[in-house]
Design an enzyme around this catalytic site. Structure first.
Site, PDB file in Angstrom:
ATOM      1  N   SER A 143      67.260  26.335  83.313  1.00 20.13           N
ATOM      2  CA  SER A 143      67.746  24.962  83.421  1.00 20.13           C
ATOM      3  C   SER A 143      69.230  24.953  83.795  1.00 20.13           C
ATOM      4  O   SER A 143      69.607  25.485  84.841  1.00 20.13           O
ATOM      5  CB  SER A 143      67.464  24.221  82.108  1.00 20.13           C
ATOM      6  OG  SER A 143      67.705  22.846  82.232  1.00 20.13           O
ATOM      7  N   ASP A 372      58.772  18.833  87.235  1.00 15.59           N
ATOM      8  CA  ASP A 372      59.887  18.968  86.291  1.00 15.59           C
ATOM      9  C   ASP A 372      60.566  17.620  86.085  1.00 15.59           C
ATOM     10  O   ASP A 372      61.031  16.998  87.044  1.00 15.59           O
ATOM     11  CB  ASP A 372      60.879  19.990  86.849  1.00 15.59           C
ATOM     12  CG  ASP A 372      61.837  20.519  85.797  1.00 15.59           C
ATOM     13  OD1 ASP A 372      62.209  19.758  84.884  1.00 15.59           O
ATOM     14  OD2 ASP A 372      62.235  21.694  85.896  1.00 15.59           O
ATOM     15  N   HIS A 400      59.001  22.142  82.173  1.00 13.81           N
ATOM     16  CA  HIS A 400      60.361  22.667  82.231  1.00 13.81           C
ATOM     17  C   HIS A 400      60.568  23.863  81.307  1.00 13.81           C
ATOM     18  O   HIS A 400      61.429  24.708  81.560  1.00 13.81           O
ATOM     19  CB  HIS A 400      61.339  21.544  81.877  1.00 13.81           C
ATOM     20  CG  HIS A 400      62.771  21.881  82.083  1.00 13.81           C
ATOM     21  ND1 HIS A 400      63.335  22.037  83.331  1.00 13.81           N
ATOM     22  CD2 HIS A 400      63.779  22.096  81.198  1.00 13.81           C
ATOM     23  CE1 HIS A 400      64.614  22.308  83.221  1.00 13.81           C
ATOM     24  NE2 HIS A 400      64.913  22.363  81.936  1.00 13.81           N
TER      25      HIS A 400
END
Length: 421
Positions: A143, A372, A400
């Protein structure tokens, strides 16, 4: 200072290093960064390549071994010595919060200008030289950690052996407004998926909003829960491991007499508080644009999406959007309100170098999650096209949190870098 301890299957060593607050002023004030070295038991003395893990965020400490570190760690330890970095301002690194930042908003904002990916990468380079000398190491960015990895490729590719990115290819060109415009559309889609699974929760959510408008319901921190802040419990809708937790939260919302239950209020209090990660709220928008002012972009763009009004029908939760109102309602953020305003109005240097990315020789593999909620697929693929030699895996099998959910995600990326698939 180094301290080593063992837990079943793992040997962990603590590392601390003092680094400049401002890397452009190495003789100025310093902060301490912490990183935990992890090796598989029996391999602690082996000459293994190092893998630096960059956590999602910003403003979150690294996962702790055995406490939610996820499926990826065991897979990584087969081939690597792993370093779990508490990025500056988080965890056991020098904290950045209402208790530690200067009380003067101007001084606090000046300090926090050094808590984005550019400073994190320079911290990592000092750690690398401290721990392994001139040898390059591998980096795994999840991320926001992937955003940091792209900054690493831009600023210090000489320190990199290979790079793995999961759910974290940033846009090189989008403005914060463009980023949030796409975010609200993805959040709306996540709401559609949620209420398709739990259609009865529409009525429960509307009843909660009605109750919050008519009654003074207090969170454990003492503040009144607003309907708007209740919406922000949707932050985790993009995680497969937490998607259903929202339903279980709503199941216990009401007492028989129509009041909200202590069980519900305590869980909501934990979910909407930034007490454990205030840095996330303060610098989130500043981490989105490649050298741009944000100016409370999420608030500005929200006006274009009236379907997120808490009284709209159907009701929709908010997601990963940071609003100025948080700094008026969250006790952990209220003391940082003026500082956050200054951060929002700041001009920022660029985080990425398109020319260096286009010329890189570092092997890179990236997982892009098709649906996502947090990172836009199309923007990610546009960035992938700008990074020389990157191997991109687009999948709808994972949300995610795919890296934490299934060791096969990292296994696939390693195979891509090695040319095995």
């Amino acid at each position: 200072m180094t301290i080593t301890f063992r837990r079943p299957g793992l040997v962990c060593t603590d590392h601390f290093l003092d680094v400049p607050l401002d890397h452009a002023a190495p003789d100025g004030p310093s902060v301490r960064v912490y990183a935990r070295e992890v090796a598989a038991a029996g391999k602690e003395d082996a000459d293994l390549p190092w893998l630096l893990f960059l956590q999602g965020g910003p403003g979150y400490k690294a996962n702790r071994p055995g406490a939610g570190s996820g499926a990826w760690l065991d897979r990584a330890l087969r081939d690597y010595r792993v370093l779990l970095l508490d990025q500056r301002g988080t965890g056991r690194s020098t904290p950045a919060n209402r208790q530690t930042l200067p009380s003067d908003p101007q001084e606090a904002a000046a300090c926090l200008r050094h808590f984005r990916a550019d400073s994190i990468v320079r911290d990592a380079e000092l750690l690398r030289r401290h721990l392994v000398g001139d040898r390059p190491w591998s980096v795994l960015g999840q991320s926001f950690g992937g955003f940091c990895a792209v900054t690493y490729l831009s600023f210090a590719p000489e320190g990199l052996r290979e790079v793995f990115i999961t759910g974290g290819l940033p846009s090189l060109t989008a403005t914060p407004d463009e980023w949030y415009r796409a975010s609200y559309r993805r959040i709306a889609a996540a709401n559609e998926r949620y209420f398709a699974r739990y259609p009865g929760d529409q009525d429960v959510a509307r009843r909660i909003v009605a109750r919050l408008e008519e009654a003074d319901e207090r969170l454990p921190g003492g503040e009144r829960l607003s309907a708007w802040r209740f919406q922000t419990v949707g932050m985790d809708l993009g995680h497969s491991s937490r998607f259903d937790d929202l339903h279980y939260l709503l199941e216990e919302a009401f007492l028989p007499d129509g009041r909200l239950s202590d069980t519900f209020l305590h869980q909501v209090g934990d979910a909407v508080s930034f007490a454990t990660h205030p840095l996330y709220a303060v610098v989130h928008e500043a981490c989105l644009g490649n050298g741009m002012r944000s100016g409370w972009s999420a608030d500005r763009v929200l006006a274009e999406f009236p379907q997120f009004d808490p009284h709209a029908d159907p009701f929709r939760f908010l997601g990963e959007t940071i609003h100025r109102r948080l700094f008026e309602e969250d006790p952990a953020l209220i003391p940082l309100r003026e500082c956050a305003d200054l951060i929002a109005e700041s001009e920022w240097p660029a985080l990425y170098d398109a020319e260096r990315l286009a010329a890189t020789t570092v092997p890179v593999a990236a997982a892009v999650y098709h649906d996502d909620m947090y990172v836009d697929r199309d923007m990610s693929l546009e960035t992938a096209a700008a990074i020389r030699g990157i191997r991109t895996w687009v999948t709808s099998e994972y949300a995610h949190n795919g890296l934490a959910a299934d060791a096969r995600v990292l296994d696939r990326l390693i195979a891509l870098v090695r040319g095995e698939v």
